[in-house]
Design a protein around this motif. Structure first.
Motif, PDB file in Angstrom:
ATOM      1  N   SER A 244       0.876  -1.178   0.000  1.00 58.43           N
ATOM      2  CA  SER A 244       0.000   0.000   0.000  1.00 58.43           C
ATOM      3  C   SER A 244       0.910   1.223   0.000  1.00 58.43           C
ATOM      4  O   SER A 244       1.796   1.341   0.848  1.00 58.43           O
ATOM      5  CB  SER A 244      -0.904   0.003   1.234  1.00 58.43           C
ATOM      6  OG  SER A 244      -1.630   1.216   1.307  1.00 58.43           O
ATOM      7  N   GLU A 365      -4.551   0.862   6.797  1.00 60.41           N
ATOM      8  CA  GLU A 365      -5.285   2.119   6.627  1.00 60.41           C
ATOM      9  C   GLU A 365      -5.579   2.761   7.980  1.00 60.41           C
ATOM     10  O   GLU A 365      -5.382   3.969   8.174  1.00 60.41           O
ATOM     11  CB  GLU A 365      -6.593   1.857   5.872  1.00 60.41           C
ATOM     12  CG  GLU A 365      -7.587   3.009   5.870  1.00 60.41           C
ATOM     13  CD  GLU A 365      -7.082   4.232   5.126  1.00 60.41           C
ATOM     14  OE1 GLU A 365      -7.615   5.323   5.373  1.00 60.41           O
ATOM     15  OE2 GLU A 365      -6.163   4.096   4.306  1.00 60.41           O
ATOM     16  N   GLN A 369      -4.192   6.348   9.577  1.00 56.37           N
ATOM     17  CA  GLN A 369      -5.144   7.356  10.054  1.00 56.37           C
ATOM     18  C   GLN A 369      -4.844   7.825  11.473  1.00 56.37           C
ATOM     19  O   GLN A 369      -5.174   8.953  11.843  1.00 56.37           O
ATOM     20  CB  GLN A 369      -6.574   6.806   9.996  1.00 56.37           C
ATOM     21  CG  GLN A 369      -7.152   6.667   8.592  1.00 56.37           C
ATOM     22  CD  GLN A 369      -7.255   8.001   7.884  1.00 56.37           C
ATOM     23  OE1 GLN A 369      -6.583   8.215   6.875  1.00 56.37           O
ATOM     24  NE2 GLN A 369      -8.050   8.908   8.403  1.00 56.37           N
ATOM     25  N   GLN A 378      -3.595   7.263   0.298  1.00 60.15           N
ATOM     26  CA  GLN A 378      -3.147   5.886   0.458  1.00 60.15           C
ATOM     27  C   GLN A 378      -3.844   5.003  -0.572  1.00 60.15           C
ATOM     28  O   GLN A 378      -5.042   5.126  -0.807  1.00 60.15           O
ATOM     29  CB  GLN A 378      -3.457   5.374   1.867  1.00 60.15           C
ATOM     30  CG  GLN A 378      -2.974   3.948   2.129  1.00 60.15           C
ATOM     31  CD  GLN A 378      -3.096   3.554   3.589  1.00 60.15           C
ATOM     32  OE1 GLN A 378      -3.705   4.247   4.388  1.00 60.15           O
ATOM     33  NE2 GLN A 378      -2.495   2.435   3.939  1.00 60.15           N
ATOM     34  N   ASN A 398      -6.879   5.142  -2.368  1.00 60.09           N
ATOM     35  CA  ASN A 398      -8.004   4.823  -1.503  1.00 60.09           C
ATOM     36  C   ASN A 398      -8.261   6.033  -0.613  1.00 60.09           C
ATOM     37  O   ASN A 398      -7.459   6.358   0.248  1.00 60.09           O
ATOM     38  CB  ASN A 398      -7.673   3.592  -0.639  1.00 60.09           C
ATOM     39  CG  ASN A 398      -8.785   3.296   0.353  1.00 60.09           C
ATOM     40  OD1 ASN A 398      -9.922   3.688   0.147  1.00 60.09           O
ATOM     41  ND2 ASN A 398      -8.435   2.594   1.413  1.00 60.09           N
ATOM     42  N   MET A 404      -9.961  -0.639   2.709  1.00 63.72           N
ATOM     43  CA  MET A 404      -8.795  -0.726   1.837  1.00 63.72           C
ATOM     44  C   MET A 404      -9.170  -1.220   0.454  1.00 63.72           C
ATOM     45  O   MET A 404      -8.373  -1.808  -0.261  1.00 63.72           O
ATOM     46  CB  MET A 404      -7.761  -1.671   2.439  1.00 63.72           C
ATOM     47  CG  MET A 404      -7.056  -1.106   3.642  1.00 63.72           C
ATOM     48  SD  MET A 404      -6.002   0.257   3.233  1.00 63.72           S
ATOM     49  CE  MET A 404      -4.735  -0.559   2.302  1.00 63.72           C
TER      50      MET A 404
END
Length: 407
Positions: A244, A365, A369, A378, A398, A404
């Motif tokens: 990612s 994710e 955050q 991301q 994303n 995700m």
């Protein structure tokens, strides 16, 4: 008591140089090994074996990164015992330098974790420069006299022996190459984060005979190779399975690269993995030391060919299971200065925030955050082997904090 004496009995210091001689001549290869006597004896035998000469060919390890204008200088690795996560054993430093037609690499294994990458790079650059001088002096004498009265290889080997002996003394006794007192230069900015799911696999076997081949698996472990050699289990390798990308909102305005191709961007991380050719050589030299070790990068230094700028990768890890690992690779760069970027001064805090979140079973994710990177973009988790299917990084972004999934 003299505390400068080296107590690291398994320290290995290997210097290899290749010198290009012309379009139709094979490169000259010279190498010097410092370490345990029994391994040094094996090294001498291997270095004299004609069918193993390819293992000392290092020019192919000097490929430029995908960006073209940045060059990899050095990498610091750490070793772990396979199936024993977080049992840090030794540190490995790999540095390289090219000057004119001379290509020099240094592999250093030691229990010292505080060796300066920039200092050893300067030493390897000096050794390469000196070998270049020796080669040019000897070839000039041969051209002048019109006959070969001096053996070029002997001159290079003698020079490398003296240079390497001094370099090894600096490491093992003087300890002058430890970090400390280094100028920081320009302030780097955090530009990219790779969040990677990877697996550790040990399913490759090395033939110890004359063919030097590596195979993935064998039906019967008692069967020898056709060349007559025995098979030996090779060091584990790392599969970078999914990634990612985390990056600033204004990356198109910030980056000087013409393309935001995910595969090309990701190559900077792939390029710092331990070279396979070197792994094979190490397993031939000291399988007892390296045969069951996972070698993973910690820090890598690059430089820009066009400017004085430096680019660095700092890699953090979280072992999910015995053979599954999460990598967090942070890229810092002195080439850029933008309001959307974050100073590398904040990097220790960011690394701690993200690692702790993942340890607490949050997704990549969710970990992002909860960190200082929460306003950055991301991508979804993308399969590394399919990255070539995506031509633009921005198209895989994303923006949904809750998941995700691909857009």
């Amino acid at each position: 008591m003299d505390t400068t004496k080296n107590s690291d009995k398994s320290c290995i210091n290997l210097i290899i140089a290749n010198i290009l001689r012309g379009e139709y001549d094979l490169p000259l290869q010279v190498a010097k090994f410092f370490g345990p006597k029994e391994i040094e004896n094996d090294f001498v035998k291997i270095a004299n074996e004609e069918h193993l000469k390819d293992l000392f060919e290092v020019i192919s390890l000097f490929n430029e990164t995908s960006e073209g204008e940045i060059v990899l200088d050095s990498v610091q690795y750490a070793e772990w015992e396979f199936k024993k996560p977080e049992t840090d054993l030794s540190h490995i430093y790999l540095s390289k330098n090219s000057l004119n037609d001379v290509y020099t690499i240094n592999f250093l294994r030691t229990n010292l974790s505080e060796i300066s990458l920039s200092k050893i790079c300067k030493e390897i650059a000096f050794i390469g420069q000196a070998l270049n001088g020796i080669y040019r002096r000897v070839t000039a004498e041969i051209d002048e006299k019109g006959e070969v009265l001096i053996d070029i290889r002997d001159e290079l080997n003698n020079g490398l022996h003296k240079l390497g002996k001094f370099y090894n003394w600096q490491i093992s006794e003087e300890r002058s190459l430890l970090r400390g007192g280094e100028k920081t230069g320009l302030s780097p900015m955090l530009t990219t984060l790779f969040m990677v799911k990877a697996s550790i696999i040990q399913d490759e076997y090395l033939c110890t005979g004359t063919c030097n081949q590596v195979i993935n698996s064998r039906e019967d472990e008692k069967i020898s190779c056709e060349c007559g050699g025995d098979y030996r289990l090779l060091s584990p390798h790392i599969n970078l399975d999914q990634v990612s990308f985390v990056y600033p909102n204004s990356i198109q305005d910030i980056s000087t690269s013409k393309s935001l191709d995910p595969k090309k961007i990701f190559q900077i991380l792939e390029d710092i993995m331990i070279p396979k050719k070197l792994v094979i050589l190490l397993n031939r030299l000291a399988n007892a030391l390296f045969g069951n070790k996972v070698i993973l990068p910690i820090t890598a230094n690059f430089h820009s060919k066009a400017t004085n700028d430096s680019i660095k990768l700092i890699v953090d890890y979280f072992w999910k299971t015995e053979d599954e690992i999460y990598l967090f690779a942070y890229v810092t760069d002195t080439r850029y200065s933008h309001i959307d970027l974050i100073s590398a001064i904040s990097l220790p805090m960011i690394m701690r925030e993200i690692k702790e979140s993942v340890k607490n079973h949050l997704s990549f994710e969710e970990a992002k955050q909860k960190s200082k990177l929460k306003f950055w973009k991301q991508t979804a988790l993308l399969k590394v082997k399919h990255l070539s299917e995506y031509k633009e990084l921005m198209k895989k972004t994303n923006t949904n904090p809750g998941g995700m999934n691909d857009e």
